[in-house]
Enzyme design. Sequence first.
Site, short mmCIF file in Angstrom:
data_model
loop_
_atom_site.label_atom_id
_atom_site.label_comp_id
_atom_site.label_asym_id
_atom_site.label_seq_id
_atom_site.Cartn_x
_atom_site.Cartn_y
_atom_site.Cartn_z
N CYS A 49 -31.60 -71.14 -30.67
CA CYS A 49 -29.99 -72.30 -31.26
C CYS A 49 -28.69 -71.34 -30.55
O CYS A 49 -27.52 -72.19 -30.21
CB CYS A 49 -29.66 -73.09 -32.41
SG CYS A 49 -29.51 -72.06 -34.09
N GLU A 112 -28.97 -61.52 -40.37
CA GLU A 112 -30.41 -62.96 -40.33
C GLU A 112 -31.42 -62.11 -39.94
O GLU A 112 -31.84 -62.16 -38.84
CB GLU A 112 -30.00 -64.34 -40.03
CG GLU A 112 -29.63 -64.30 -38.29
CD GLU A 112 -30.29 -65.13 -37.57
OE1 GLU A 112 -31.77 -65.43 -38.12
OE2 GLU A 112 -30.22 -65.40 -36.47
#
Lengths: 425, 275
Positions: A49, A112
């Site tokens: 994304c 992340e």
Amino acid sequence: MYLTLLGLNHNSAPIDIREQFAIQEDQYNKLYLNILSKDVSECCIISTCNRVEFYIFTDEDISKDTFLEIIEEAMSVDRYKLDDHSYHKSGRDAIEHIFSVASGLDSLVVGEPQVLGQVKDAFQRAKDNFAISTFMLHLQDYTLKIAKKVRTDTGICNNPVSVSYAAVELAKKIFDNLKSASALIIGAGEMCELAIKHFITSEIGSIIITNRTYEKAVNLANEYNARAIEFDKFTEALEEVDIVISSTGADHFIITHDRMASIMNTRKHKPLFIIDIAVPRDIDPEIAKIDNIYLYDIDDLKQIVESNKKNREKEAKKAKEIIDVAINKFYKSVEVMKINPVLKDVKDFFISTKDNELKKYLEKNNIDNEAEIAKLDTFMSSVINKQLHNLFTNIKTNVDSKKIHTLADAAKIIFNQEEIDNGEK
Amino acid sequence: MFISYALMVYILAFMNILLRVFISSKIAVILAVFFALVGLGLNIHEIAIRYVLVGDFQSSTLFDFSIFLSIAFNLTFLFLFYRSKRVVIGLFLIPFSIIFTTLSMFAPTVEFPSTVYSLWRFGHLPFVILGSTFFIASFISSIMYLIQDNNLRLKRFGKLYKVFPSLDTLNNINNISMRVGFYFFTIGSILGFLWIVQIAEVNEISWFKSLQFILAAYPSFFIIKISFSMITCIYFAILILIKVKYGLPPKKLAMFTVIGFFSVILTYIGVGVSL
């Protein structure tokens, strides 16, 4: 072989541009075929994304214009738009980039964990489409190894940097095992949904959802395999649950100090972890004074997140050092890979010479005893293997040397006869 | 010689616990437990050698007492690890094993001939020592609980917050150690009383007279020791009873454990003062 990267990410392109270049699952096959038909030896596409990146191995170094041309033809996209929002890196920079991406250093939220899985999937997809072979597979092995090392040797992923994840991590400092804990979610908004997702990932025992609009609670409960209760019954649930997350739009406290004190008596003062992420707050802050209640509001959680972000930035510096070392090692290993076919030819030459010489010797001396032939063959093979082992080790050790040597000096290095005083000539 | 090996493996066990707690090394857990088990084996081996040499289990010398204590702290750590699967409590228990093993290296090993051969004596000492080490573990976990509770309430997320386990884990460790400590300490105290009865039988007097005689001979020793061991047993019996019957919030249990531990301390101060 040259590695080149063309890509766009959250830093170079706004979301509407990233959306235009996002690749759907069913487009990969055609895309790989189109790219590989343009003098590209190997290719890997990472699409998440936050980024779309094309990594290609070619026989010659290619410019950004050439790369844009390849992508324009392969994807039928506006190359000028892509040019405006993309970055182009080659060689060392491209390797550093993919190592950083897989390690989470280039992510919107530094460290992340999901990106490593996405990179792994991207390589697998490229493999499934027959788009990668020797060099890209080698790059894949290195990338995944370095990303794991960064995560293990630095604290880059240690501290949560999202409010909902911070809440779950705090809960783990109160309850040993979330599998036997239960949570009550008051509200059905985005923050509550995120918290539910994190709790489910942490394998929480059970989740109860309540909301003023009961249908919303039911819908959310159905989606996440939770139980919905009516809003006026949530105080009863407070007697049982271990964790409460509240995020309603109420303009007054929905849980007051006196009510909570009485509930705690019913609970026999079993610890209760409450997170109030609503603004204005849903829960009377005075209840934090009751023993065995641990109350946190949105500001407390943001403070934790900010402090954790700073820690991750510190750890990112350590990660960069690991990556720098890894790039050098990777380069050396690629040079070794390049020279492997030459070394194989050298070995084949030695073996065929040995076979010929052995054959001549056997004929000359009329030796036909198989045991004796085998003994001679083993002896000669052993001498060759030992010599070649030393020779190859010396070549591999110096394979990335940029110095220019005379043949005599090179022979000295290869046969490890003496140190060369000054190799630069 | 085996004692120096024991010391070495306890230090290794401690270092691995540090590695686990501060850098979350997974292999360090296995190594810590392995070294603790080896240390236990070496300590037991030392006691066995003493038994072979002297022909009796010695308990009165500083050497033997130190070895017993070292074993007891180690056993407490291993038991709590087995139950909670956490090594953090070893951060505080293994150093005691290191200290007492070191002490035993310098302690005299003079053998005392036993006046009365009694099986009760052999039971009394290990049970009381093990009971006390479990009470120490319970005390440590309670202090850790109160610190962690404070960290969470005051939102202080420093080093201790990160290193200490969850409140739930600390409460479980406290619960287990308090109960095991109570059972062992009570059994040890009863065995001590049976020992006195046996001494009385050997001397052909009643146990009451025997107790009177001992009290008269060593007044401060036995009055403080017996009083506080009885207080300890009664206190923890009441605490366990309240917890089981009415339920006790973990924070209150931690606070009461800390208070109760002082009677254990006073029992040992009584022993120390009189000696």
